[in-house]
Design a protein around this motif. Structure first.
Motif, PDB file in Angstrom:
ATOM      1  N   LEU A 157       0.796  -1.216   0.000  1.00 54.73           N
ATOM      2  CA  LEU A 157       0.000   0.000   0.000  1.00 54.73           C
ATOM      3  C   LEU A 157       0.834   1.275   0.000  1.00 54.73           C
ATOM      4  CD1 LEU A 157      -2.796  -1.088   2.493  1.00 54.73           C
ATOM      5  CD2 LEU A 157      -2.848  -1.082  -0.002  1.00 54.73           C
ATOM      6  N   ALA A 158       1.826   1.354   0.862  1.00 50.70           N
ATOM      7  CA  ALA A 158       2.601   2.587   0.949  1.00 50.70           C
ATOM      8  C   ALA A 158       4.028   2.268   1.373  1.00 50.70           C
ATOM      9  CB  ALA A 158       1.962   3.538   1.946  1.00 50.70           C
ATOM     10  N   TYR A 159       4.953   3.006   0.819  1.00 49.85           N
ATOM     11  CA  TYR A 159       6.350   2.869   1.216  1.00 49.85           C
ATOM     12  C   TYR A 159       7.098   4.128   0.811  1.00 49.85           C
ATOM     13  CZ  TYR A 159       6.855   1.366  -3.661  1.00 49.85           C
ATOM     14  OH  TYR A 159       6.811   1.288  -5.032  1.00 49.85           O
ATOM     15  N   ASP A 160       8.241   4.327   1.419  1.00 48.73           N
ATOM     16  CA  ASP A 160       9.067   5.492   1.144  1.00 48.73           C
ATOM     17  C   ASP A 160       9.885   5.222  -0.116  1.00 48.73           C
ATOM     18  OD1 ASP A 160      10.851   7.601   1.057  1.00 48.73           O
ATOM     19  OD2 ASP A 160      11.513   7.392   3.132  1.00 48.73           O
ATOM     20  N   HIS A 161       9.549   5.882  -1.184  1.00 49.67           N
ATOM     21  CA  HIS A 161      10.227   5.690  -2.469  1.00 49.67           C
ATOM     22  C   HIS A 161      11.679   6.186  -2.451  1.00 49.67           C
ATOM     23  CE1 HIS A 161       6.798   4.424  -5.000  1.00 49.67           C
ATOM     24  NE2 HIS A 161       6.108   5.049  -4.076  1.00 49.67           N
ATOM     25  N   ASN A 162      12.075   6.882  -1.403  1.00 51.22           N
ATOM     26  CA  ASN A 162      13.445   7.386  -1.319  1.00 51.22           C
ATOM     27  C   ASN A 162      14.346   6.514  -0.451  1.00 51.22           C
ATOM     28  OD1 ASN A 162      13.109   9.727  -2.954  1.00 51.22           O
ATOM     29  ND2 ASN A 162      11.883  10.582  -1.309  1.00 51.22           N
ATOM     30  N   ASP A 163      13.800   5.505   0.191  1.00 51.26           N
ATOM     31  CA  ASP A 163      14.549   4.637   1.089  1.00 51.26           C
ATOM     32  C   ASP A 163      14.916   3.348   0.347  1.00 51.26           C
ATOM     33  OD1 ASP A 163      15.503   2.914   3.047  1.00 51.26           O
ATOM     34  OD2 ASP A 163      13.920   3.398   4.485  1.00 51.26           O
ATOM     35  N   ALA A 164      16.167   3.263  -0.087  1.00 45.97           N
ATOM     36  CA  ALA A 164      16.614   2.100  -0.864  1.00 45.97           C
ATOM     37  C   ALA A 164      16.452   0.804  -0.088  1.00 45.97           C
ATOM     38  CB  ALA A 164      18.062   2.279  -1.305  1.00 45.97           C
ATOM     39  N   ASN A 165      16.715   0.832   1.218  1.00 46.67           N
ATOM     40  CA  ASN A 165      16.564  -0.391   2.012  1.00 46.67           C
ATOM     41  C   ASN A 165      15.118  -0.851   2.064  1.00 46.67           C
ATOM     42  OD1 ASN A 165      19.306  -0.805   2.776  1.00 46.67           O
ATOM     43  ND2 ASN A 165      19.118   0.919   4.170  1.00 46.67           N
ATOM     44  N   ALA A 166      14.181   0.084   2.203  1.00 51.31           N
ATOM     45  CA  ALA A 166      12.762  -0.272   2.192  1.00 51.31           C
ATOM     46  C   ALA A 166      12.375  -0.842   0.832  1.00 51.31           C
ATOM     47  CB  ALA A 166      11.901   0.945   2.529  1.00 51.31           C
ATOM     48  N   LEU A 167      12.876  -0.237  -0.223  1.00 48.45           N
ATOM     49  CA  LEU A 167      12.580  -0.731  -1.564  1.00 48.45           C
ATOM     50  C   LEU A 167      13.084  -2.154  -1.754  1.00 48.45           C
ATOM     51  CD1 LEU A 167      13.453   2.490  -3.577  1.00 48.45           C
ATOM     52  CD2 LEU A 167      11.177   1.500  -3.282  1.00 48.45           C
ATOM     53  N   ILE A 168      14.290  -2.425  -1.295  1.00 49.65           N
ATOM     54  CA  ILE A 168      14.858  -3.770  -1.423  1.00 49.65           C
ATOM     55  C   ILE A 168      14.000  -4.782  -0.664  1.00 49.65           C
ATOM     56  CG2 ILE A 168      16.840  -5.235  -0.853  1.00 49.65           C
ATOM     57  CD1 ILE A 168      18.582  -2.684  -1.450  1.00 49.65           C
ATOM     58  N   ARG A 169      13.563  -4.425   0.520  1.00 48.64           N
ATOM     59  CA  ARG A 169      12.727  -5.346   1.302  1.00 48.64           C
ATOM     60  C   ARG A 169      11.399  -5.622   0.591  1.00 48.64           C
ATOM     61  NH1 ARG A 169      14.791  -2.050   5.707  1.00 48.64           N
ATOM     62  NH2 ARG A 169      16.416  -3.240   6.744  1.00 48.64           N
ATOM     63  N   ILE A 170      10.821  -4.596   0.015  1.00 50.67           N
ATOM     64  CA  ILE A 170       9.565  -4.790  -0.716  1.00 50.67           C
ATOM     65  C   ILE A 170       9.802  -5.661  -1.948  1.00 50.67           C
ATOM     66  CG2 ILE A 170       7.795  -3.603  -2.073  1.00 50.67           C
ATOM     67  CD1 ILE A 170       8.130  -1.297   0.033  1.00 50.67           C
ATOM     68  N   GLY A 171      10.912  -5.415  -2.637  1.00 50.46           N
ATOM     69  CA  GLY A 171      11.267  -6.276  -3.763  1.00 50.46           C
ATOM     70  C   GLY A 171      11.411  -7.721  -3.330  1.00 50.46           C
ATOM     71  N   ASP A 172      12.001  -7.923  -2.152  1.00 49.67           N
ATOM     72  CA  ASP A 172      12.148  -9.281  -1.623  1.00 49.67           C
ATOM     73  C   ASP A 172      10.795  -9.953  -1.416  1.00 49.67           C
ATOM     74  OD1 ASP A 172      14.910  -9.003  -1.570  1.00 49.67           O
ATOM     75  OD2 ASP A 172      15.003  -8.624   0.597  1.00 49.67           O
ATOM     76  N   ILE A 173       9.823  -9.200  -0.931  1.00 55.88           N
ATOM     77  CA  ILE A 173       8.485  -9.757  -0.720  1.00 55.88           C
ATOM     78  C   ILE A 173       7.884 -10.194  -2.050  1.00 55.88           C
ATOM     79  CG2 ILE A 173       6.120  -9.228  -0.017  1.00 55.88           C
ATOM     80  CD1 ILE A 173       7.429  -7.336   2.134  1.00 55.88           C
ATOM     81  N   TYR A 174       7.993  -9.336  -3.055  1.00 55.42           N
ATOM     82  CA  TYR A 174       7.483  -9.704  -4.379  1.00 55.42           C
ATOM     83  C   TYR A 174       8.214 -10.930  -4.926  1.00 55.42           C
ATOM     84  CZ  TYR A 174       4.593  -5.508  -4.965  1.00 55.42           C
ATOM     85  OH  TYR A 174       3.633  -4.535  -4.843  1.00 55.42           O
ATOM     86  N   ARG A 175       9.540 -10.950  -4.777  1.00 57.05           N
ATOM     87  CA  ARG A 175      10.315 -12.085  -5.291  1.00 57.05           C
ATOM     88  C   ARG A 175       9.921 -13.373  -4.591  1.00 57.05           C
ATOM     89  NH1 ARG A 175      14.671 -14.184  -3.192  1.00 57.05           N
ATOM     90  NH2 ARG A 175      15.087 -12.334  -1.926  1.00 57.05           N
ATOM     91  N   GLN A 176       9.742 -13.318  -3.283  1.00 57.23           N
ATOM     92  CA  GLN A 176       9.399 -14.516  -2.514  1.00 57.23           C
ATOM     93  C   GLN A 176       7.994 -15.023  -2.802  1.00 57.23           C
ATOM     94  OE1 GLN A 176      10.301 -13.062   1.397  1.00 57.23           O
ATOM     95  NE2 GLN A 176      12.498 -13.313   1.102  1.00 57.23           N
ATOM     96  N   THR A 177       7.175 -14.171  -3.401  1.00 61.01           N
ATOM     97  CA  THR A 177       5.818 -14.590  -3.781  1.00 61.01           C
ATOM     98  C   THR A 177       5.716 -14.796  -5.291  1.00 61.01           C
ATOM     99  OG1 THR A 177       5.057 -12.288  -3.841  1.00 61.01           O
ATOM    100  CG2 THR A 177       4.727 -13.498  -1.773  1.00 61.01           C
ATOM    101  N   ASP A 178       6.868 -14.989  -5.930  1.00 61.48           N
ATOM    102  CA  ASP A 178       6.962 -15.306  -7.358  1.00 61.48           C
ATOM    103  C   ASP A 178       6.403 -14.219  -8.275  1.00 61.48           C
ATOM    104  OD1 ASP A 178       8.170 -17.713  -6.684  1.00 61.48           O
ATOM    105  OD2 ASP A 178       6.294 -18.826  -6.725  1.00 61.48           O
TER     106      ASP A 178
END
Length: 71
Positions: A5-26
């Motif tokens: 729903l929402a995340y800080d687009h300027n925080d690279a670490n937050a972005l990486i974690r969100i990417g990890d969630i997407y990757r882990q759910t294929d």
């Protein structure tokens, strides 16, 4: 389908974690969008302490069938 729903687009670490969630759910294409956004925030070359981003992007490219970018 996972929706973030929402995340800080300027925080690279937050972005990486969100990417990890997407990757882990294929959801590799979505993961790549987020990982690439994180890479842009970090600049080129990506700092060595973010080696993990290279690794997970490579996995995601491979799983998405984008072999040339996976390498």
């Amino acid at each position: 389908e996972l929706k973030v729903l929402a995340y800080d687009h300027n925080d690279a670490n937050a972005l990486i974690r969100i990417g990890d969630i997407y990757r882990q759910t294929d959801q590799f294409e979505k993961a790549l969008d987020i990982y690439n956004e994180a890479a842009k925030k970090l600049g080129e070359p990506i700092p060595p302490e973010y080696w993990y981003l290279y690794y997970v992007r490579g996995i995601s490219y491979e799983r998405a069938g984008q072999w040339d970018l996976a390498e």
